[in-house]
Write an enzyme that holds these catalytic residues in place. Structure first.
Site, PDB file in Angstrom:
ATOM      1  N   GLY A 160     118.754 -42.838   5.878  1.00  0.00           N
ATOM      2  CA  GLY A 160     118.686 -44.097   5.159  1.00  0.00           C
ATOM      3  C   GLY A 160     118.788 -45.310   6.055  1.00  0.00           C
ATOM      4  N   CYS A 161     119.250 -46.406   5.465  1.00  0.00           N
ATOM      5  CA  CYS A 161     119.179 -47.714   6.108  1.00  0.00           C
ATOM      6  C   CYS A 161     120.051 -47.838   7.358  1.00  0.00           C
ATOM      7  CB  CYS A 161     119.556 -48.802   5.107  1.00  0.00           C
ATOM      8  SG  CYS A 161     118.317 -49.047   3.810  1.00  0.00           S
ATOM      9  N   HIS A 162     121.069 -47.008   7.500  1.00  0.00           N
ATOM     10  CA  HIS A 162     121.910 -47.108   8.703  1.00  0.00           C
ATOM     11  C   HIS A 162     121.465 -46.147   9.793  1.00  0.00           C
ATOM     12  CE1 HIS A 162     123.833 -43.401   7.414  1.00  0.00           C
ATOM     13  NE2 HIS A 162     124.370 -43.968   6.348  1.00  0.00           N
TER      14      HIS A 162
END
Length: 368
Positions: A160-162
């Protein structure tokens, strides 16, 4: 040991889409009733995004807006009430075509700024959560950059985004284990490929936020870098209890599917500060000591929640908000766009980078 950032590069696809045009596309592709079309503008207008970039060409956007079919794209809506868009296999076929050149476009300036020769790179870390194939982006980078055929490859997938923060953690571990390590980290995401067709409020919000982009970092053990290099000195992770359903990312028949609960900003506002203060404290850094912030803008409410939790003033998040306005949420590369902006501006350190992803999980990185 710290990981010194020797070079950083970013790239976006050629097609730039204003948020107003994106809203018009969503009205055509997603709305099935006049009531839905009435609700839609508020979702797009409140994001703070001005424009973003996508791998699908401008001809596809124009076809949707004008009701034509000149591009012949599989992404054009059929006009049927049950239209769910391309299959996952069709979407991933486009990923296989479009992700490698975008990854290369980010990696080349990162390498040039590092002043390293490609033969000196010992490790390659790729990051992506919007596509899969093997051999994939890693092989394209090896061949396109003429890297050593014996370079050690690692992929960080579906986080995901991290994800870029996870990739940098891996790179730092390589540097810790081998002072001679020279690591290229490349994060590339094509979020537009998982655009949701039809009406689902949670997925409409994702449609309004996400975009395409890539970023790359060249790193090495700190003693191999100039004295003024930015150094990743620590990374941390916190999985918030009881939040497994708050943010999810799964593979469906018509693309990857995101769920984003309304409770996410509140969860961040309640839980972030206690964990982050303790984590920083163990490294001798107080919250007040942090001079700059690279906060992944999952959306405007996420940034508001971080400000609320940490007691930050609006100037602390201005760079995150500017990147979000200019590019949207590109998932994993976004935090590196912010870090690049801060470095180029000569921002003060220590700097803390933050990202949030499925779990609900928070990732932090301390740069000194």
């Amino acid at each position: 040991m710290a990981l010194a950032i020797l070079g950083l590069g970013t790239a976006v696809p050629a097609t730039r889409v204003s948020q107003q045009d994106a809203k018009r596309v969503a009205r055509s592709v997603c709305c099935r009733t006049p009531e839905q079309a009435t609700w839609l503008p508020a979702v797009y207008d409140q994001t703070g995004i001005e424009h973003r970039f996508q791998c699908l060409g401008r001809d596809v956007v124009d076809d949707v807006l004008q009701g034509t079919r000149n591009s012949g794209s599989i992404f054009l809506p059929s006009g049927q009430a049950d239209d769910a868009g391309p299959t996952t296999a069709q979407r991933l076929h486009v990923y296989q075509q479009e992700a490698p050149p975008l990854a290369l476009a980010a990696a080349r300036p990162a390498l040039a700024r590092s002043a390293l020769r490609t033969a000196e790179l010992t490790h390659l870390v790729t990051v992506s959560c919007t596509g899969f194939n093997a051999p994939g982006v890693d092989l394209a980078l090896v061949e396109g950059l003429e890297l050593s055929r014996s370079i050690q490859r690692t992929h960080v997938g579906f986080m995901g985004c991290h994800g870029a923060l996870n990739g940098l953690r891996v790179a730092r571990a390589f540097g810790d284990s081998d002072p001679a390590a020279r690591v290229l980290v490349v994060a590339v995401e094509l979020c537009i490929l998982h655009y949701h067709y039809g009406w689902d409020p949670q997925k409409i919000i994702a449609n309004a936020l996400f975009a395409d982009g890539a970023a790359a970092v060249v790193g090495a053990a700190a003693d191999a870098a100039p004295a003024d290099a930015w150094r990743v000195t620590a990374s941390g992770s916190y999985l918030v209890p009881g939040t497994a359903d708050a943010m999810t990312w799964s593979i469906g028949d018509h693309g990857f599917e995101m769920t984003l609960a309304r409770t996410v900003p509140g969860i961040i506002a309640r839980h972030l500060r206690p964990w982050l203060e303790a984590w920083l404290g163990r490294r001798g850094v107080a919250l007040a000591d942090v001079a700059s912030w690279a906060i992944h803008p999952g959306g405007p409410k996420i940034l508001d929640a971080v400000e609320e939790s940490l007691g930050l003033s609006r100037p602390a998040t201005v760079d995150s908000r500017r990147v979000f306005a200019d590019y949207g949420n590109m998932s994993s590369p976004t935090v590196l766009f912010i870090l690049d902006r801060l470095r180029q501006a000569g921002a003060r350190r220590p700097c803390v980078a933050l990202g949030f992803g499925p779990g609900l999980n928070a990732e932090a990185m301390l740069v000194q």
